[in-house]
Design an enzyme around this catalytic site. Structure first.
Site, PDB file in Angstrom:
ATOM      1  N   LYS A 234      44.435  37.398  45.672  1.00  0.00           N
ATOM      2  CA  LYS A 234      43.860  38.078  46.826  1.00  0.00           C
ATOM      3  C   LYS A 234      43.280  39.425  46.421  1.00  0.00           C
ATOM      4  O   LYS A 234      43.655  40.017  45.408  1.00  0.00           O
ATOM      5  CB  LYS A 234      44.905  38.277  47.922  1.00  0.00           C
ATOM      6  CG  LYS A 234      46.086  39.157  47.521  1.00  0.00           C
ATOM      7  CD  LYS A 234      47.026  39.404  48.693  1.00  0.00           C
ATOM      8  CE  LYS A 234      48.172  40.332  48.289  1.00  0.00           C
ATOM      9  NZ  LYS A 234      48.966  40.782  49.435  1.00  0.00           N
TER      10      LYS A 234
ATOM     11  N   CYS B 209      45.765  31.089  60.924  1.00  0.00           N
ATOM     12  CA  CYS B 209      45.277  30.131  59.931  1.00  0.00           C
ATOM     13  C   CYS B 209      45.628  28.672  60.213  1.00  0.00           C
ATOM     14  O   CYS B 209      44.736  27.801  60.094  1.00  0.00           O
ATOM     15  CB  CYS B 209      45.694  30.556  58.524  1.00  0.00           C
ATOM     16  SG  CYS B 209      47.254  31.402  58.385  1.00  0.00           S
TER      17      CYS B 209
ATOM     18  N   ARG C 229      54.041  39.303  66.359  1.00  0.00           N
ATOM     19  CA  ARG C 229      55.037  39.298  65.289  1.00  0.00           C
ATOM     20  C   ARG C 229      56.163  40.252  65.662  1.00  0.00           C
ATOM     21  O   ARG C 229      55.914  41.350  66.178  1.00  0.00           O
ATOM     22  CB  ARG C 229      54.412  39.751  63.957  1.00  0.00           C
ATOM     23  CG  ARG C 229      53.313  38.831  63.458  1.00  0.00           C
ATOM     24  CD  ARG C 229      52.665  39.357  62.192  1.00  0.00           C
ATOM     25  NE  ARG C 229      51.511  38.548  61.806  1.00  0.00           N
ATOM     26  CZ  ARG C 229      50.693  38.845  60.811  1.00  0.00           C
ATOM     27  NH1 ARG C 229      50.901  39.940  60.079  1.00  0.00           N
ATOM     28  NH2 ARG C 229      49.667  38.057  60.527  1.00  0.00           N
TER      29      ARG C 229
ATOM     30  N   GLN D  16      43.557  40.243  65.585  1.00  0.00           N
ATOM     31  CA  GLN D  16      42.929  40.345  64.269  1.00  0.00           C
ATOM     32  C   GLN D  16      41.445  40.000  64.352  1.00  0.00           C
ATOM     33  O   GLN D  16      41.052  39.139  65.139  1.00  0.00           O
ATOM     34  CB  GLN D  16      43.587  39.368  63.292  1.00  0.00           C
ATOM     35  CG  GLN D  16      45.003  39.715  62.884  1.00  0.00           C
ATOM     36  CD  GLN D  16      45.556  38.677  61.928  1.00  0.00           C
ATOM     37  OE1 GLN D  16      45.517  37.485  62.213  1.00  0.00           O
ATOM     38  NE2 GLN D  16      46.077  39.116  60.796  1.00  0.00           N
TER      39      GLN D  16
ATOM     40  N   ASP E  47      39.877  38.033  62.573  1.00  0.00           N
ATOM     41  CA  ASP E  47      40.281  37.046  61.577  1.00  0.00           C
ATOM     42  C   ASP E  47      39.178  36.023  61.341  1.00  0.00           C
ATOM     43  O   ASP E  47      38.392  35.726  62.244  1.00  0.00           O
ATOM     44  CB  ASP E  47      41.535  36.329  62.077  1.00  0.00           C
ATOM     45  CG  ASP E  47      42.395  35.784  60.955  1.00  0.00           C
ATOM     46  OD1 ASP E  47      42.014  35.974  59.789  1.00  0.00           O
ATOM     47  OD2 ASP E  47      43.433  35.176  61.249  1.00  0.00           O
TER      48      ASP E  47
ATOM     49  N   HIS F 267      38.390  32.331  58.609  1.00  0.00           N
ATOM     50  CA  HIS F 267      38.740  31.483  57.475  1.00  0.00           C
ATOM     51  C   HIS F 267      37.505  30.723  57.036  1.00  0.00           C
ATOM     52  O   HIS F 267      36.789  30.154  57.869  1.00  0.00           O
ATOM     53  CB  HIS F 267      39.877  30.536  57.848  1.00  0.00           C
ATOM     54  CG  HIS F 267      41.142  31.262  58.158  1.00  0.00           C
ATOM     55  ND1 HIS F 267      41.453  31.702  59.433  1.00  0.00           N
ATOM     56  CD2 HIS F 267      42.148  31.681  57.350  1.00  0.00           C
ATOM     57  CE1 HIS F 267      42.613  32.342  59.399  1.00  0.00           C
ATOM     58  NE2 HIS F 267      43.050  32.345  58.149  1.00  0.00           N
TER      59      HIS F 267
ATOM     60  N   HIS G 255      41.122  33.172  53.369  1.00  0.00           N
ATOM     61  CA  HIS G 255      41.562  33.996  54.495  1.00  0.00           C
ATOM     62  C   HIS G 255      40.896  35.370  54.336  1.00  0.00           C
ATOM     63  O   HIS G 255      40.951  35.955  53.252  1.00  0.00           O
ATOM     64  CB  HIS G 255      43.076  34.204  54.473  1.00  0.00           C
ATOM     65  CG  HIS G 255      43.880  32.939  54.416  1.00  0.00           C
ATOM     66  ND1 HIS G 255      44.742  32.563  55.419  1.00  0.00           N
ATOM     67  CD2 HIS G 255      43.971  31.965  53.468  1.00  0.00           C
ATOM     68  CE1 HIS G 255      45.333  31.422  55.093  1.00  0.00           C
ATOM     69  NE2 HIS G 255      44.878  31.046  53.907  1.00  0.00           N
TER      70      HIS G 255
END
Length: 645
Positions: free
Chosen positions: A475, A344, A373, A391, A393, A395, A521
């Site tokens: 969320k 992000c 991570r 991911q 991912d 945004h 997100h």
């Protein structure tokens, strides 16, 4: 306050003396409720029947009909009952902690000798004796000094350390199950006989460091599962047996998909077969993102700590980040970077390049972003929990008024993707504002209302998860259900009003003034690694034809058929099918068995009869029968099946 007012679920209010217990409240309603009651919810908190209520409150009495509360208590009580059984059989064993977890509980023990399967049977038998004795459960609040003296006298060093961790002024609560005592927040049932003696099972033992710290003693963790009745337990144990057969680590070896090794813990080595699955899934997701007008980007994996400090991750997430120190030429100090744990902050940097207008919004930026991570060695599990992952991912930068439409669009994408991948059922949880948060109540009202309206507008059921939102916004969490009934948390959709402010994201509004965009997100799969593990287990390795790494094997029955085998294989490849020839000098039954273990969806067997007739003998994975088809027919059928949804 001598009198307090309690409000019941139906809205009725009654006055009681301050200090009344939930058990006494149940008895005041009816004798039958007093007998059935197991706990209460007081002001939203799960409450033991023995605990006093000192002020005005809302209250609901629970019985065994209330699944969530009943299962929590059954499993928590069983953790204590198991610890008692262990210490009664082996008095020298030291006890630590025993929390409730999905489907059951665990308890960690300090014992010199390892627990054996025979020990597990002995512990279960003793637990049933304790349950059948129907001994009372009681609780008291103790002064700290008294608790320290008690545990010091019993030689329980782990309990003494837990006492040290309880902040000053916080209650120190003791529980007794019969004569056995434990330090515990509660709540618990009222006697051991309320636990169903035929609805639990000890499953396995594993090593676990004390408090998850690799520098602390290694303990033995006994796991158990428990339910309200024997039938539910039996169904769960059957599911566990089926899950063991579907274990993606076992199937990954059989299908030659991937491996992990000590030199790169938590990092996946993809083999050609596994990488084929990965790329097919990535190509599918890329196609779906284009349909929903996402712009794909790529951002760096190593980023200076300055950005992580600005975003707030350095303070909140530092312990989970991999740090990279670089001696920059001419610099007095080492430059400290981090492997990105999430995408992000980097996506905001892309957004910030160039002035944005309200006409540019919504702007959907997607990345198949590699993240790292730190996960403890004990928590890693095949593809399901790794240190390095990618991911799916994205945004979305939008105005507040666009949140609802973007949420609806995302749910439409997610539900169609899950359906294409074989998951018909998923649940939605809406997590609302936590106590500690940023942003005004007005903004939270708008964000929560937009998410809720979007779900309801699509006619989808959902549950509200009060107070479990992120600090920057509410969320949605999406849990899909696999073929054997397990739930997997995969998709997420989060509204963020915080990061655009911290990282200076702006757009020029219709009024000519600068405004902050909302940052949404979102992820559908979560991570490719974990989702591929879920797919393998959902399908027991028998992946859909378009996703299978090895789609067709053309196997010769006799060597004279080899030229036709190679011709058929070549035609299949030209049609876009992942095909390979097997012309080894082995019996056809041997070849079929080997490729079936490797989960090849279609095996085409070719002998001289097939050569003469220009046909193939088709054997499909999971079927015992074969059928003969013309070469043209099978080419057309498999070409169609190979197309991604």
């Amino acid at each position: 306050m001598s009198q307090i007012s309690l409000t019941f679920p139906d809205g009725n209010k009654r006055d009681f003396a301050a200090g009344v217990t939930a058990g006494e409240v149940a008895a005041s309603i009816s004798t039958s409720l007093a007998k059935k009651a197991i706990s209460a919810t007081v002001n939203g908190k799960h409450w033991d029947l023995q605990w006093p209520i000192q002020g005005d409150a809302t209250i609901a009495i629970h019985t065994m009909q209330d699944d969530a509360q009943a299962l929590e208590l059954i499993r928590h009580d069983l953790a204590h009952i198991m610890a008692r059984a262990v210490q009664e059989i082996w008095p020298d064993v030291k006890v630590t902690i025993g929390p409730v977890r999905d489907y059951g509980w665990f308890y960690d023990f300090d014992r010199a000798e390892p627990f054996t399967p025979e020990d597990m049977g002995q512990i279960e038998a003793r637990m049933k004796q304790i349950i059948n004795a129907r001994e009372p459960v009681k609780t008291e609040l103790w002064e700290r000094a008294r608790a320290v003296e008690y545990y010091r006298g019993r030689g329980e060093p782990f309990k003494l350390e837990l006492l040290d961790r309880i902040p000053e002024g916080e209650d120190i609560r003791m529980y007794w199950h019969g004569t056995w005592q434990d330090l515990c927040r509660g709540p618990h049932l009222q006697h051991t006989g309320q636990v169903p003696a035929d609805a639990f099972k000890l499953t396995h033992v594993a090593g676990a460091y004390w408090l998850g710290d690799a520098t602390r003693p290694m303990l033995q963790r006994i796991y158990g599962v428990a339910f309200k009745n024997r039938d539910d337990l039996k169904a769960h144990l059957t599911m566990l047996e089926e899950a063991a057969k579907r274990d993606h680590r076992k199937l990954g070896r059989e299908m030659d998909l991937f491996h992990l090794q000590e030199e790169a813990p938590g990092m996946v080595f993809w083999h050609p077969n596994g990488w084929t699955v990965y790329r097919a899934l990535e190509d599918y997701m890329r196609k779906r993102l284009r349909e929903y007008d996402y712009k794909e980007i790529r951002t760096p994996q190593v980023v200076d700590r300055i950005l992580w400090e600005k975003s707030g991750h350095w303070e909140a997430y530092r312990e989970n980040m991999f740090i990279v120190e670089v001696d920059e030429e001419g610099a007095k100090e080492k430059r400290i970077n981090a492997l990105k744990p999430m995408n992000c902050p980097c996506h905001v940097q892309v957004y910030n390049q160039g002035l944005k207008s309200y006409r540019d919004l919504p702007l959907r930026l997607a990345e198949f972003g590699a993240c790292h991570r730190y996960e403890s060695s004990g928590s890693m599990h095949g593809l399901m929990r790794v240190r390095g992952f990618v991911q799916d991912d994205a945004h979305i930068f939008c105005t507040e008024d666009q949140i609802e439409q973007e949420c609806a669009s995302f749910i439409s994408l997610l539900s169609s993707v899950y359906k294409d991948l074989g998951f018909e059922k998923f649940d939605i949880k809406l997590s609302t504002r936590p106590d500690v948060r940023v942003g005004s109540d007005e903004i939270w009202d708008k964000a929560e209302g937009a998410l809720q309206k979007a779900i309801e507008g699509l006619g989808l059921p959902y549950q509200i998860n009060p107070g479990d939102g992120a600090f920057y916004g509410p969320k949605l969490d999406f849990k899909l259900t696999d073929a054997i009934g397990r739930e997997w948390q995969c998709g997420t959709f989060q509204a963020d009003f915080n990061l655009p402010v911290r990282l200076g994201a702006e757009y020029v509004g219709e009024d000519g003034a600068k405004h902050r965009p909302v940052m949404l997100h979102r992820a559908v799969l979560g991570s490719f690694e974990r989702f591929i593990g879920i797919l393998i287990e959902n399908y027991a390795g028998k992946l859909p034809f378009w996703l299978a790494p090895r789609q067709v094997v053309v196997a010769s029955i006799v060597s004279d058929a080899d030229p036709y085998v190679l011709e058929v294989t070549d035609l299949l490849k030209k049609a876009g099918i992942r095909a390979e020839a097997d012309t080894r000098n082995e019996k056809i039954n041997y070849k079929v068995r080997e490729h079936s273990v490797g989960k090849v969806p279609v095996i085409l067997a070719i002998g001289m009869k097939e050569v003469e007739e220009r046909t193939v003998s088709v054997r499909r994975l999971g079927e015992n029968r074969t059928e003969t088809q013309s070469l043209e027919a099978i080419l057309a059928e498999l070409s169609h099946a190979a197309q991604m949804p």
